[in-house]
Design a protein around this motif. Structure first.
Motif: not given
Length: 416
Positions: A333-349
């Motif tokens: 949902k976060v990615r789809l808010k921005y037309d120019n984001i191709a791919k996302v990855r959330l890292s949890i540390s």
């Protein structure tokens, strides 16, 4: 003084098993009559024939990850609630997923976890899980009160005010996440505040590293864990530190090979699947998304139910951060808010015993100034917080930087 919250905890194992499987046929029949969802999903099942674990294992699995779709199609509870359900509260967990509560005493069945952790009638307990929208605070609240405790509904945050409460009311116990207990103790030590009244804690919502448990022991606090979910309530609890989680006596737990219906062999890692005999909100073969394994042998405490080894990871990419679930659908949902984001990855540390989120976003950065990169990162971080209710850092990376492995959420925290 009784050694157990109720005598079922030390009953003969075979007797318990027979009692649980004997309830299956009538309960499944009840669910198919009372719940819209089970009328469809179990319509080809002859409930009277489900009289063993082996036969239960032939029934379809309902996954926690399915709840958002089910609830969107049959608002608000996906048809899993019974027609005669006595629902007093509805919570919203991240996703969003809606969870019901009947406010009758110890509806979540958490009393035995508090009792095993040493909580008794007359104890004052500072409850630091959130009471706002999510059910965690209420789940622990009901369990502590079932033991006769008096609860301070503190919720998380406001560290200075929490320390004031500890000094003024001198609670004997704490319940909440282990990381927030660590924050309270560190801040108390830094500011020379007296937190010595707290000698016991029941923690949940995130993993408890043994190094952190050792720190608590040095501070004079005996800490045990509970494993509970907003859908089911209590699944398991510790009675001896590091000795596995004893399963609640009123549910059936299977460890199932992820992506299948098939229970694995004892000791093999699989997904925790629960059948909960809840007359308001029946859950039949409900897959939690958590990985664990059966721990062989009985507990030295005398409780006779099966044990599991604790949390060993996620069967899907949904994970828990600071006691809150984060779903791949939210990150998308976060990615789809921005037309120019191709791919996302959330890292949890984990840093200093605190969960950290870091979102990498693939973008074509050609022509971007440093100021534009900083402003865009800040805007995306704000959107991440809006969608997940949790804060995290954001990094913009060039196209092709992220691995092509289908991962949206990458949990890098060590499993202890």
């Amino acid at each position: 003084m009784n050694s157990y919250f109720h005598e079922k905890e030390c009953q003969n194992s075979e007797q318990r098993e027979q009692s649980l499987v004997a309830r299956l046929a009538s309960f499944i029949s009840y669910a198919t009559q009372e719940c819209d969802y089970y009328q469809q999903s179990l319509k080809h099942i002859d409930a009277d024939k489900i009289t063993s674990r082996a036969l239960l294992a032939q029934l379809p699995i309902t996954r926690k990850s399915d709840l958002m779709t089910l609830q969107n199609n049959n608002f608000p509870l996906g048809g899993l609630n019974t027609q005669k359900a006595n629902i007093n509260r509805i919570f919203q967990s991240p996703g969003p997923i809606y969870d019901p509560e009947n406010t009758s005493e110890d509806w979540w069945r958490v009393g035995q976890a508090f009792y095993a952790a040493g909580f008794r009638k007359g104890d004052i307990v500072q409850n630091c899980l959130s009471y706002h929208l999510t059910p965690g605070g209420f789940i622990l609240d009901s369990g502590a009160r079932a033991c006769g405790c008096t609860v301070i509904p503190a919720g998380p945050g406001q560290t200075e005010q929490q320390l004031d409460l500890i000094e003024h009311l001198k609670p004997q116990g704490y319940c909440g996440t282990p990381s927030f207990l660590k924050i309270l103790l560190d801040k108390g030590k830094e500011d020379k505040r007296d937190t010595s009244s707290i000698t016991k804690a029941l923690v949940t919502g995130e993993a408890l590293p043994e190094t952190l448990r050792t720190d608590f022991n040095k501070a004079g606090i005996k800490v045990l864990q509970a494993y509970a979910t907003a859908d089911i309530g209590l699944i398991g609890y510790e009675s001896i530190a590091g000795d596995g989680f004893i399963i609640n006596d009123d549910i059936i737990v299977e460890i199932v090979r992820p992506g299948s219906l098939e229970p694995v062999s004892d000791g093999e890692v699989g997904e925790v699947v629960v059948t909960s005999f809840n007359l308001d909100y029946p859950l039949i073969r409900f897959a939690t998304g958590d990985l664990s394994a059966v721990k062989s042998g009985p507990s030295a405490c005398g409780r006779t139910n099966m044990r599991i080894k604790g949390w060993l990871g996620r069967a899907d990419q949904t994970t828990k951060v600071k006691g809150m679930f984060v779903h791949p659908e939210q990150i998308e949902k976060v990615r789809l808010k921005y037309d120019n984001i191709a791919k996302v990855r959330l890292s949890i540390s984990k840093e200093n015993h605190n969960d950290k989120m870091h979102l990498q976003c693939e973008m074509d950065l050609n022509g971007f100034t440093n100021i534009e990169i900083e402003l865009t990162s800040t805007d995306i971080a704000s959107m991440l917080r809006q969608v997940t209710k949790l804060s995290g850092t954001v990094e913009l990376v060039p196209i092709g930087s992220l691995a092509n492995d289908g991962k949206v959420i990458d949990d890098l925290r060590p499993i202890n």
